[in-house]
Design an enzyme around this catalytic site. Sequence first.
Site, short mmCIF file in Angstrom:
data_model
loop_
_atom_site.label_atom_id
_atom_site.label_comp_id
_atom_site.label_asym_id
_atom_site.label_seq_id
_atom_site.Cartn_x
_atom_site.Cartn_y
_atom_site.Cartn_z
N GLY A 1 -0.90 47.35 118.00
CA GLY A 1 -1.80 46.84 116.97
C GLY A 1 -2.22 45.41 117.27
O GLY A 1 -2.50 44.62 116.36
N GLY A 2 -2.27 45.06 118.55
CA GLY A 2 -2.55 43.67 118.94
C GLY A 2 -4.02 43.29 118.93
O GLY A 2 -4.37 42.14 119.22
N PHE B 1 -0.49 52.64 102.37
CA PHE B 1 -1.37 52.99 101.25
C PHE B 1 -0.75 52.42 99.99
O PHE B 1 0.42 52.67 99.72
CB PHE B 1 -1.45 54.52 101.04
N TYR C 1 10.16 43.90 101.36
CA TYR C 1 10.54 45.04 100.52
C TYR C 1 11.25 46.13 101.32
O TYR C 1 11.59 47.18 100.78
CB TYR C 1 9.36 45.56 99.69
N PRO D 1 7.52 39.24 107.10
CA PRO D 1 6.55 38.26 106.60
C PRO D 1 6.18 38.51 105.14
O PRO D 1 6.14 39.64 104.69
CB PRO D 1 5.31 38.49 107.48
N SER E 1 -0.37 62.82 99.00
CA SER E 1 -0.04 64.15 99.53
C SER E 1 1.17 63.98 100.45
O SER E 1 1.47 62.86 100.91
CB SER E 1 -1.23 64.72 100.31
N ARG F 1 -5.44 52.62 118.39
CA ARG F 1 -6.14 53.89 118.59
C ARG F 1 -7.59 53.68 119.01
O ARG F 1 -8.19 54.54 119.62
CB ARG F 1 -6.11 54.71 117.29
N ARG G 1 2.14 57.25 117.31
CA ARG G 1 2.80 58.43 116.75
C ARG G 1 3.10 59.48 117.82
O ARG G 1 3.88 60.39 117.60
CB ARG G 1 1.90 59.07 115.68
N ARG H 1 -8.46 46.32 102.38
CA ARG H 1 -8.18 47.73 102.18
C ARG H 1 -7.10 47.93 101.11
O ARG H 1 -7.19 48.81 100.28
CB ARG H 1 -7.71 48.35 103.51
N1 COA Z 1 -4.38 56.63 99.47
C1 COA Z 1 -3.74 57.83 99.46
N2 COA Z 1 -3.82 58.75 100.43
C2 COA Z 1 -4.61 58.46 101.48
C3 COA Z 1 -5.33 57.24 101.58
C4 COA Z 1 -5.20 56.31 100.51
N3 COA Z 1 -5.80 55.13 100.53
N4 COA Z 1 -6.03 57.24 102.73
C5 COA Z 1 -5.76 58.41 103.35
N5 COA Z 1 -4.91 59.14 102.59
C6 COA Z 1 -4.35 60.46 102.92
C7 COA Z 1 -5.40 61.43 103.40
O1 COA Z 1 -6.02 62.10 102.34
C8 COA Z 1 -4.58 62.35 104.28
O2 COA Z 1 -3.84 63.26 103.52
P1 COA Z 1 -4.34 64.83 103.36
O3 COA Z 1 -4.45 65.36 104.77
O4 COA Z 1 -3.23 65.47 102.59
O5 COA Z 1 -5.63 64.76 102.63
C9 COA Z 1 -3.52 61.45 104.86
O6 COA Z 1 -3.45 60.31 104.02
C10 COA Z 1 -3.88 60.99 106.26
O7 COA Z 1 -5.15 60.39 106.21
P2 COA Z 1 -6.02 60.10 107.51
O8 COA Z 1 -7.25 59.38 107.10
O9 COA Z 1 -6.17 61.36 108.30
O10 COA Z 1 -5.02 59.16 108.29
P3 COA Z 1 -5.22 58.49 109.67
O11 COA Z 1 -4.04 58.90 110.47
O12 COA Z 1 -6.56 58.68 110.23
O13 COA Z 1 -5.11 56.93 109.28
C11 COA Z 1 -4.12 54.90 108.61
C12 COA Z 1 -4.08 56.42 108.49
C13 COA Z 1 -3.00 54.32 107.75
C14 COA Z 1 -3.87 54.50 110.05
C15 COA Z 1 -5.47 54.37 108.16
O14 COA Z 1 -5.62 54.49 106.79
C16 COA Z 1 -5.70 52.95 108.57
O15 COA Z 1 -6.28 52.68 109.61
N6 COA Z 1 -5.22 51.98 107.80
C17 COA Z 1 -5.39 50.62 108.15
C18 COA Z 1 -4.18 50.07 108.75
C19 COA Z 1 -3.33 49.57 107.65
O16 COA Z 1 -3.09 50.25 106.67
N7 COA Z 1 -2.89 48.38 107.85
C20 COA Z 1 -2.05 47.78 106.89
C21 COA Z 1 -0.77 47.42 107.54
S1 COA Z 1 0.35 46.90 106.31
#
Ligand code: COA
Length: 293
Positions: free
Chosen positions: A22-23, A105, A156, A197, A113, A47, A75, A208
Amino acid sequence: MDYKAKMLRDDALKGKTYVVTGGGSGLGKSMTKYLLELGAQVVITSRNLEKLEKAAKELEEQTGGKVLPLQCDVRDYDAVCEMRDKSIEHFGKIDGLLNNAAGNFISPTERLSSNAFDTIIDIVLKGTKNCTLAFGKYWIDHKETQKTVLSIVTTYAWTGSAYVVPSATAKAGVMAMTRSLAVEWAKYGIRFNAIAPGPFPTKGAWDRLLPGELKEKFDLSKKVPLNRVGDHQELANLSAYLLSDFAEYLNGEVITIDGGEWLKGAGQFNLLEQIPEEMWDMLEMMIKSKKNK
Ligand code: COA
Protein backbone atom coordinates in the site's frame (compact mmCIF):
# COMPACT_ATOMS: atom_id res chain seq x y z
CA MET A 1 12.91 22.49 15.41
CA ASP A 2 9.27 21.43 15.20
CA TYR A 3 7.44 18.13 15.09
CA LYS A 4 7.36 18.19 11.30
CA ALA A 5 11.16 18.00 11.12
CA LYS A 6 12.92 14.95 9.71
CA MET A 7 14.46 12.90 12.47
CA LEU A 8 17.16 10.55 11.21
CA ARG A 9 20.53 11.60 9.88
CA ASP A 10 21.24 11.70 6.14
CA ASP A 11 22.01 8.30 4.60
CA ALA A 12 20.71 6.51 7.71
CA LEU A 13 19.18 3.85 5.44
CA LYS A 14 21.76 3.83 2.67
CA GLY A 15 22.08 0.34 1.17
CA LYS A 16 18.77 -0.82 2.67
CA THR A 17 15.83 -2.10 0.65
CA TYR A 18 12.24 -2.25 1.86
CA VAL A 19 8.85 -3.41 0.63
CA VAL A 20 5.93 -1.17 1.59
CA THR A 21 2.50 -2.68 0.90
CA GLY A 22 0.00 0.00 0.00
CA GLY A 23 3.00 2.27 -0.54
CA GLY A 24 1.49 4.19 -3.46
CA SER A 25 -0.89 6.38 -1.52
CA GLY A 26 -1.75 7.86 1.86
CA LEU A 27 0.39 7.10 4.85
CA GLY A 28 2.23 4.33 2.99
CA LYS A 29 3.40 6.87 0.45
CA SER A 30 4.54 9.32 3.13
CA MET A 31 6.50 6.60 4.92
CA THR A 32 8.00 5.44 1.61
CA LYS A 33 9.08 8.97 0.75
CA TYR A 34 11.07 9.31 3.95
CA LEU A 35 12.72 5.90 3.53
CA LEU A 36 13.87 7.09 0.09
CA GLU A 37 15.10 10.40 1.47
CA LEU A 38 17.22 8.44 3.91
CA GLY A 39 18.88 6.53 1.09
CA ALA A 40 16.84 3.33 0.97
CA GLN A 41 15.44 1.69 -2.16
CA VAL A 42 11.78 0.78 -1.94
CA VAL A 43 9.28 -1.58 -3.58
CA ILE A 44 5.73 -0.26 -3.39
CA THR A 45 2.77 -2.58 -3.96
CA SER A 46 -0.97 -2.35 -4.36
CA ARG A 47 -3.70 -3.67 -6.64
CA ASN A 48 -3.69 -0.63 -8.91
CA LEU A 49 -0.56 -0.64 -11.08
CA GLU A 50 -1.34 2.62 -12.85
CA LYS A 51 -1.62 4.49 -9.55
CA LEU A 52 1.55 2.81 -8.30
CA GLU A 53 3.58 3.72 -11.37
CA LYS A 54 2.49 7.34 -11.08
CA ALA A 55 3.43 7.38 -7.38
CA ALA A 56 6.79 5.71 -8.08
CA LYS A 57 7.69 8.32 -10.68
CA GLU A 58 6.66 11.16 -8.43
CA LEU A 59 8.61 9.74 -5.47
CA GLU A 60 11.73 9.19 -7.58
CA GLU A 61 11.57 12.76 -8.85
CA GLN A 62 11.08 14.16 -5.36
CA THR A 63 13.79 12.14 -3.64
CA GLY A 64 16.23 10.93 -6.28
CA GLY A 65 15.75 7.42 -4.89
CA LYS A 66 14.84 4.16 -6.61
CA VAL A 67 11.28 2.84 -6.45
CA LEU A 68 9.96 -0.39 -7.93
CA PRO A 69 6.16 -0.44 -8.34
CA LEU A 70 4.70 -3.96 -8.27
CA GLN A 71 1.08 -4.91 -8.60
CA CYS A 72 0.08 -7.32 -5.86
CA ASP A 73 -3.14 -8.19 -4.07
CA VAL A 74 -1.89 -9.12 -0.60
CA ARG A 75 -4.86 -11.48 -0.19
CA ASP A 76 -3.32 -13.86 -2.72
CA TYR A 77 -0.32 -15.82 -1.34
CA ASP A 78 0.99 -16.83 -4.77
CA ALA A 79 0.86 -13.21 -5.92
CA VAL A 80 2.74 -12.17 -2.77
CA CYS A 81 5.47 -14.77 -3.42
CA GLU A 82 5.77 -13.54 -6.98
CA MET A 83 6.06 -9.94 -5.73
CA ARG A 84 8.75 -11.04 -3.26
CA ASP A 85 10.75 -12.83 -5.97
CA LYS A 86 10.56 -9.86 -8.36
CA SER A 87 11.62 -7.50 -5.55
CA ILE A 88 14.65 -9.62 -4.72
CA GLU A 89 15.53 -10.11 -8.36
CA HIS A 90 15.42 -6.34 -8.90
CA PHE A 91 17.23 -5.09 -5.78
CA GLY A 92 19.28 -8.19 -4.89
CA LYS A 93 17.83 -8.41 -1.38
CA ILE A 94 15.05 -7.05 0.80
CA ASP A 95 15.90 -5.94 4.34
CA GLY A 96 12.49 -5.11 5.67
CA LEU A 97 8.78 -5.38 5.14
CA LEU A 98 6.29 -2.67 6.06
CA ASN A 99 2.81 -4.19 6.31
CA ASN A 100 0.78 -1.09 5.65
CA ALA A 101 -1.93 -2.17 3.19
CA ALA A 102 -5.33 -2.12 4.85
CA GLY A 103 -9.03 -1.79 4.25
CA ASN A 104 -11.86 -0.68 6.49
CA PHE A 105 -15.63 -0.17 6.38
CA ILE A 106 -17.27 2.05 8.97
CA SER A 107 -20.60 0.34 9.40
CA PRO A 108 -22.95 -1.22 11.95
CA THR A 109 -21.78 -4.83 11.94
CA GLU A 110 -25.28 -6.22 11.31
CA ARG A 111 -25.33 -4.32 8.00
CA LEU A 112 -22.16 -6.02 6.75
CA SER A 113 -22.44 -9.08 4.56
CA SER A 114 -20.34 -12.05 5.51
CA ASN A 115 -18.27 -11.34 2.40
CA ALA A 116 -17.71 -7.71 3.44
CA PHE A 117 -16.42 -8.89 6.85
CA ASP A 118 -14.15 -11.41 5.09
CA THR A 119 -12.87 -8.74 2.71
CA ILE A 120 -11.39 -6.71 5.57
CA ILE A 121 -10.05 -9.76 7.43
CA ASP A 122 -8.48 -10.97 4.18
CA ILE A 123 -6.73 -7.69 3.41
CA VAL A 124 -5.59 -6.82 6.92
CA LEU A 125 -4.94 -10.11 8.68
CA LYS A 126 -4.45 -12.59 5.87
CA GLY A 127 -2.58 -10.01 3.76
CA THR A 128 -0.18 -9.27 6.60
CA LYS A 129 0.24 -12.99 7.24
CA ASN A 130 0.87 -13.67 3.55
CA CYS A 131 3.59 -11.03 3.27
CA THR A 132 5.17 -11.90 6.61
CA LEU A 133 5.27 -15.60 5.80
CA ALA A 134 6.55 -15.12 2.25
CA PHE A 135 9.46 -12.90 3.29
CA GLY A 136 10.09 -14.64 6.62
CA LYS A 137 10.38 -18.10 5.06
CA TYR A 138 12.71 -16.75 2.39
CA TRP A 139 15.00 -15.07 4.92
CA ILE A 140 15.07 -18.17 7.09
CA ASP A 141 15.70 -20.54 4.15
CA HIS A 142 18.50 -18.31 2.83
CA LYS A 143 19.97 -17.70 6.31
CA GLU A 144 19.69 -13.94 5.79
CA THR A 145 19.72 -12.02 9.07
CA GLN A 146 19.26 -8.43 10.30
CA LYS A 147 15.78 -8.35 8.78
CA THR A 148 12.72 -6.61 10.11
CA VAL A 149 8.94 -6.58 9.79
CA LEU A 150 6.93 -3.54 10.81
CA SER A 151 3.14 -3.65 10.78
CA ILE A 152 0.67 -0.80 11.02
CA VAL A 153 -2.09 -1.61 13.49
CA THR A 154 -4.38 0.73 15.41
CA THR A 155 -5.12 1.61 19.03
CA TYR A 156 -8.48 -0.15 18.82
CA ALA A 157 -6.58 -3.40 18.20
CA TRP A 158 -6.49 -3.75 21.99
CA THR A 159 -9.59 -1.82 23.08
CA GLY A 160 -11.79 -3.03 20.23
CA SER A 161 -14.11 -0.51 18.59
CA ALA A 162 -17.74 -0.43 17.61
CA TYR A 163 -18.56 0.15 13.91
CA VAL A 164 -15.17 -1.08 12.64
CA VAL A 165 -15.43 -4.63 13.95
CA PRO A 166 -13.74 -6.48 11.05
CA SER A 167 -10.83 -4.07 11.17
CA ALA A 168 -10.52 -4.29 14.97
CA THR A 169 -10.63 -8.09 14.80
CA ALA A 170 -8.01 -8.26 12.08
CA LYS A 171 -5.66 -5.70 13.61
CA ALA A 172 -5.80 -7.53 16.94
CA GLY A 173 -4.63 -10.61 15.06
CA VAL A 174 -1.78 -8.68 13.46
CA MET A 175 -0.72 -7.45 16.88
CA ALA A 176 -0.72 -11.01 18.26
CA MET A 177 1.27 -12.21 15.26
CA THR A 178 3.80 -9.40 15.75
CA ARG A 179 4.41 -10.25 19.40
CA SER A 180 4.45 -14.00 18.77
CA LEU A 181 6.93 -13.94 15.91
CA ALA A 182 9.10 -11.36 17.69
CA VAL A 183 9.95 -14.19 20.07
CA GLU A 184 9.83 -17.16 17.71
CA TRP A 185 11.88 -15.72 14.86
CA ALA A 186 14.34 -13.64 16.85
CA LYS A 187 16.70 -16.61 16.58
CA TYR A 188 16.69 -16.15 12.81
CA GLY A 189 17.65 -12.48 13.11
CA ILE A 190 14.21 -11.10 12.26
CA ARG A 191 12.73 -8.32 14.39
CA PHE A 192 8.99 -7.60 14.58
CA ASN A 193 7.35 -4.38 15.71
CA ALA A 194 4.12 -2.51 15.10
CA ILE A 195 2.88 1.05 15.17
CA ALA A 196 -0.60 2.01 16.34
CA PRO A 197 -1.27 5.42 14.83
CA GLY A 198 -4.07 7.71 15.97
CA PRO A 199 -5.62 10.24 13.58
CA PHE A 200 -3.28 11.02 10.69
CA PRO A 201 -5.58 12.39 7.99
CA THR A 202 -5.19 11.08 4.46
CA LYS A 203 -7.39 12.15 1.62
CA GLY A 204 -8.45 8.72 0.38
CA ALA A 205 -9.25 6.91 3.60
CA TRP A 206 -10.73 9.86 5.45
CA ASP A 207 -13.03 10.92 2.64
CA ARG A 208 -14.18 7.34 2.33
CA LEU A 209 -14.50 6.60 6.03
CA LEU A 210 -16.07 9.90 7.04
CA PRO A 211 -17.76 11.23 3.91
CA GLY A 212 -19.31 14.67 3.57
CA GLU A 213 -20.48 16.40 6.72
CA LEU A 214 -19.42 13.51 8.94
CA LYS A 215 -15.86 14.79 8.84
CA GLU A 216 -16.87 18.12 10.37
CA LYS A 217 -19.26 16.49 12.80
CA PHE A 218 -16.66 14.06 14.10
CA ASP A 219 -13.64 16.33 14.26
CA LEU A 220 -11.11 13.71 15.39
CA SER A 221 -8.62 16.30 16.67
CA LYS A 222 -11.11 17.08 19.47
CA LYS A 223 -10.55 13.58 20.86
CA VAL A 224 -6.80 14.14 21.18
CA PRO A 225 -5.40 15.59 24.42
CA LEU A 226 -2.71 17.39 22.39
CA ASN A 227 -5.55 18.98 20.44
CA ARG A 228 -4.34 18.21 16.97
CA VAL A 229 -4.10 15.39 14.49
CA GLY A 230 -0.77 13.82 13.57
CA ASP A 231 1.53 15.06 10.83
CA HIS A 232 2.62 12.41 8.31
CA GLN A 233 6.29 13.16 8.98
CA GLU A 234 5.84 12.18 12.63
CA LEU A 235 4.72 8.73 11.56
CA ALA A 236 7.40 8.57 8.86
CA ASN A 237 10.07 9.37 11.47
CA LEU A 238 8.91 6.57 13.76
CA SER A 239 8.57 3.98 11.00
CA ALA A 240 11.99 4.79 9.52
CA TYR A 241 13.58 4.47 12.96
CA LEU A 242 11.87 1.14 13.66
CA LEU A 243 12.95 -0.22 10.27
CA SER A 244 16.52 1.00 10.71
CA ASP A 245 19.41 -0.73 12.44
CA PHE A 246 19.23 1.97 15.17
CA ALA A 247 16.27 -0.04 16.49
CA GLU A 248 18.17 -3.36 16.63
CA TYR A 249 17.19 -3.94 20.29
CA LEU A 250 13.54 -3.08 19.75
CA ASN A 251 11.57 -6.26 19.20
CA GLY A 252 7.94 -7.18 19.86
CA GLU A 253 6.89 -3.63 20.61
CA VAL A 254 3.68 -1.91 19.59
CA ILE A 255 4.22 1.83 19.72
CA THR A 256 1.21 4.10 19.93
CA ILE A 257 1.52 7.50 18.25
CA ASP A 258 -1.79 9.25 18.82
CA GLY A 259 -1.25 12.32 21.00
CA GLY A 260 -2.83 10.42 23.91
CA GLU A 261 -6.11 9.86 22.05
CA TRP A 262 -7.00 6.37 23.19
CA LEU A 263 -6.09 6.99 26.83
CA LYS A 264 -8.36 10.01 26.85
CA GLY A 265 -11.26 7.75 25.99
CA ALA A 266 -10.20 5.16 28.56
CA GLY A 267 -9.57 7.08 31.82
CA GLN A 268 -12.63 7.00 34.08
CA PHE A 269 -12.43 10.66 35.13
CA ASN A 270 -11.03 12.13 31.93
CA LEU A 271 -14.35 13.84 31.18
CA LEU A 272 -13.71 16.16 34.12
CA GLU A 273 -11.53 18.12 31.75
CA GLN A 274 -14.70 19.96 30.83
CA ILE A 275 -14.99 21.44 34.33
CA PRO A 276 -13.94 25.11 34.27
CA GLU A 277 -11.43 26.57 36.74
CA GLU A 278 -14.09 28.48 38.76
CA MET A 279 -16.02 25.29 39.29
CA TRP A 280 -12.91 23.55 40.59
CA ASP A 281 -12.57 26.40 43.16
CA MET A 282 -16.15 25.84 44.19
CA LEU A 283 -15.78 22.08 44.35
CA GLU A 284 -12.63 22.38 46.44
CA MET A 285 -14.38 24.69 48.88
CA MET A 286 -17.35 22.33 49.17
CA ILE A 287 -15.14 19.30 49.76
CA LYS A 288 -12.94 21.08 52.32
CA SER A 289 -15.92 22.49 54.18
CA LYS A 290 -17.38 19.00 54.54
CA LYS A 291 -14.07 17.68 55.88
CA ASN A 292 -13.94 20.33 58.58
CA LYS A 293 -17.33 19.34 60.02
N1 COA B 1 -19.86 -0.84 3.71
C1 COA B 1 -20.30 -2.12 3.82
N2 COA B 1 -20.03 -3.09 2.94
C2 COA B 1 -19.28 -2.77 1.87
C3 COA B 1 -18.78 -1.45 1.67
C4 COA B 1 -19.11 -0.47 2.64
N3 COA B 1 -18.65 0.78 2.56
N4 COA B 1 -18.07 -1.43 0.52
C5 COA B 1 -18.10 -2.69 0.02
N5 COA B 1 -18.84 -3.48 0.83
C6 COA B 1 -19.10 -4.92 0.66
C7 COA B 1 -19.53 -5.26 -0.74
O1 COA B 1 -20.92 -5.11 -0.91
C8 COA B 1 -19.07 -6.70 -0.87
O2 COA B 1 -19.93 -7.57 -0.20
P1 COA B 1 -21.03 -8.48 -1.03
O3 COA B 1 -20.22 -9.27 -2.04
O4 COA B 1 -21.65 -9.34 0.01
O5 COA B 1 -21.96 -7.50 -1.66
C9 COA B 1 -17.82 -6.75 -0.03
O6 COA B 1 -17.87 -5.63 0.85
C10 COA B 1 -16.57 -6.63 -0.88
O7 COA B 1 -16.68 -5.45 -1.65
P2 COA B 1 -15.75 -5.16 -2.91
O8 COA B 1 -16.07 -3.80 -3.42
O9 COA B 1 -15.82 -6.31 -3.86
O10 COA B 1 -14.33 -5.21 -2.20
P3 COA B 1 -12.95 -5.00 -2.85
O11 COA B 1 -12.16 -6.21 -2.47
O12 COA B 1 -13.00 -4.60 -4.26
O13 COA B 1 -12.41 -3.72 -2.04
C11 COA B 1 -11.58 -2.45 -0.22
C12 COA B 1 -12.46 -3.63 -0.65
C13 COA B 1 -11.63 -2.34 1.30
C14 COA B 1 -10.15 -2.73 -0.64
C15 COA B 1 -12.07 -1.18 -0.88
O14 COA B 1 -13.27 -0.76 -0.33
C16 COA B 1 -11.07 -0.07 -0.79
O15 COA B 1 -10.27 0.13 -1.70
N6 COA B 1 -11.03 0.67 0.32
C17 COA B 1 -10.09 1.72 0.46
C18 COA B 1 -8.96 1.31 1.29
C19 COA B 1 -9.32 1.59 2.69
O16 COA B 1 -10.38 1.22 3.16
N7 COA B 1 -8.41 2.22 3.34
C20 COA B 1 -8.61 2.53 4.70
C21 COA B 1 -7.52 1.92 5.49
S1 COA B 1 -7.89 2.10 7.19
